[in-house]
Design a protein around this motif. Sequence first.
Motif, PDB file in Angstrom:
ATOM      1  N   MET A  55      19.089 -10.621  53.153  1.00  0.00           N
ATOM      2  CA  MET A  55      18.695 -11.578  54.192  1.00  0.00           C
ATOM      3  C   MET A  55      18.709 -10.838  55.524  1.00  0.00           C
ATOM      4  O   MET A  55      19.044  -9.653  55.541  1.00  0.00           O
ATOM      5  N   CYS A  56      18.370 -11.498  56.599  1.00  0.00           N
ATOM      6  CA  CYS A  56      18.530 -10.878  57.906  1.00  0.00           C
ATOM      7  C   CYS A  56      19.989 -10.425  58.029  1.00  0.00           C
ATOM      8  O   CYS A  56      20.911 -11.181  57.721  1.00  0.00           O
ATOM      9  N   ASN A  57      20.179  -9.200  58.471  1.00  0.00           N
ATOM     10  CA  ASN A  57      21.534  -8.626  58.551  1.00  0.00           C
ATOM     11  C   ASN A  57      22.261  -8.938  59.861  1.00  0.00           C
ATOM     12  O   ASN A  57      23.374  -8.514  60.059  1.00  0.00           O
ATOM     13  N   HIS A  58      21.580  -9.644  60.748  1.00  0.00           N
ATOM     14  CA  HIS A  58      22.173  -9.980  62.052  1.00  0.00           C
ATOM     15  C   HIS A  58      22.801  -8.738  62.693  1.00  0.00           C
ATOM     16  O   HIS A  58      23.973  -8.733  63.114  1.00  0.00           O
ATOM     17  N   CYS A  59      21.970  -7.688  62.718  1.00  0.00           N
ATOM     18  CA  CYS A  59      22.405  -6.364  63.168  1.00  0.00           C
ATOM     19  C   CYS A  59      22.950  -6.396  64.607  1.00  0.00           C
ATOM     20  O   CYS A  59      22.418  -7.104  65.475  1.00  0.00           O
ATOM     21  N   CYS A  99      11.437  -5.030  61.927  1.00  0.00           N
ATOM     22  CA  CYS A  99      12.656  -5.124  61.120  1.00  0.00           C
ATOM     23  C   CYS A  99      12.573  -4.118  59.973  1.00  0.00           C
ATOM     24  O   CYS A  99      11.746  -4.265  59.085  1.00  0.00           O
ATOM     25  N   PRO A 100      13.434  -3.106  59.959  1.00  0.00           N
ATOM     26  CA  PRO A 100      13.355  -2.099  58.898  1.00  0.00           C
ATOM     27  C   PRO A 100      13.782  -2.628  57.539  1.00  0.00           C
ATOM     28  O   PRO A 100      13.598  -1.954  56.531  1.00  0.00           O
ATOM     29  N   TYR A 101      14.355  -3.821  57.526  1.00  0.00           N
ATOM     30  CA  TYR A 101      14.782  -4.424  56.261  1.00  0.00           C
ATOM     31  C   TYR A 101      13.744  -5.373  55.675  1.00  0.00           C
ATOM     32  O   TYR A 101      13.959  -5.974  54.628  1.00  0.00           O
TER      33      TYR A 101
END
Length: 278
Positions: free
Chosen positions: A68-72, A111-113
């Motif tokens: 999911m979004c990693n909330h980097c 987004c690299p993910y």
Amino acid sequence: MSKWNMIIDVAECTNCQLCTLATMDEYVGNEFPGYAAPMPRHGHRWIDILQKERGQAPMIDIAYVPTMCNHCDDAPCIKAAKNGAIAKREDGIVIIDPVKAKGQKDLVAACPYGHIWWNEELQVPQHWPFDAHLIDQGWQQTRGHQSCPTGAMRAVKLDDAGMARMAREERLETIRPELGTKPRVYYRNLWRYAKCFIGGTVATEVDGIVDCVEGALVRLVRAGTVVAETSTDNYGDFKFDKLDENSGTYTVEVVKGGAKKSVEAQLGASVNLGEIRL
Ligand code: SF4
Ligand code: SF4
């Protein structure tokens, strides 16, 4: 200041998809101003479960990795957004503002993910916003956490030092740490997806009858050095796990009594060497 993190245990995820369904139930057709525009019914996977099958029958396993979004903390999407369309909150959650981000399709590639999804109908980039609208109402879980029957998905609120300590003590990992984005989604047992194994079965023939060999010593040798050692179980099976993919040539040496056999293995992905006859 405590902040939100997600902890996923790959060993406990059964791919039941209840977390993905709960997330769709929350967002499809529902608008949360300031947090998220409605998620389309098709095409988006805000919680996306990766899967990998390792080995060959009968020595085979499957790992599932909810992503999911990693909330980097050092998020490239925030740097790429115009008008401050993506921002990090004090509690660690990253929000794509559905109004300010309208028309910014290039954020998908930022987004690299691969966890920004483009909503063609509304012309807005979207991600999983950590259910921030619920968190702000006092929820202590996300919908995915709440719906997970195995405890594989868990949202935790800790200060950064506490989270770093937990990650160290419980050997939690993030996906692709080399990107330097400082993800807030951590994984336990990620090796079940990211690493590979060499396994096999040791057998012998006595008076025309083939039987498995229990208790044979098995060594894994690489470049002349023994890197691991184990013994066969009561089915004659052995397995060396947590090896790096594409890590080259290994020799498996099997010894029992006066008998010895060596087999070479070229490690790309996980490999079952099958029967090794002593
Ligand atoms: S995972 Fe992607 S969308 Fe989420 S914060 Fe990181 S860079 Fe941004
Ligand atoms: S609900 Fe839990 S077990 Fe089911 S797919 Fe999601 S993380 Fe895995």
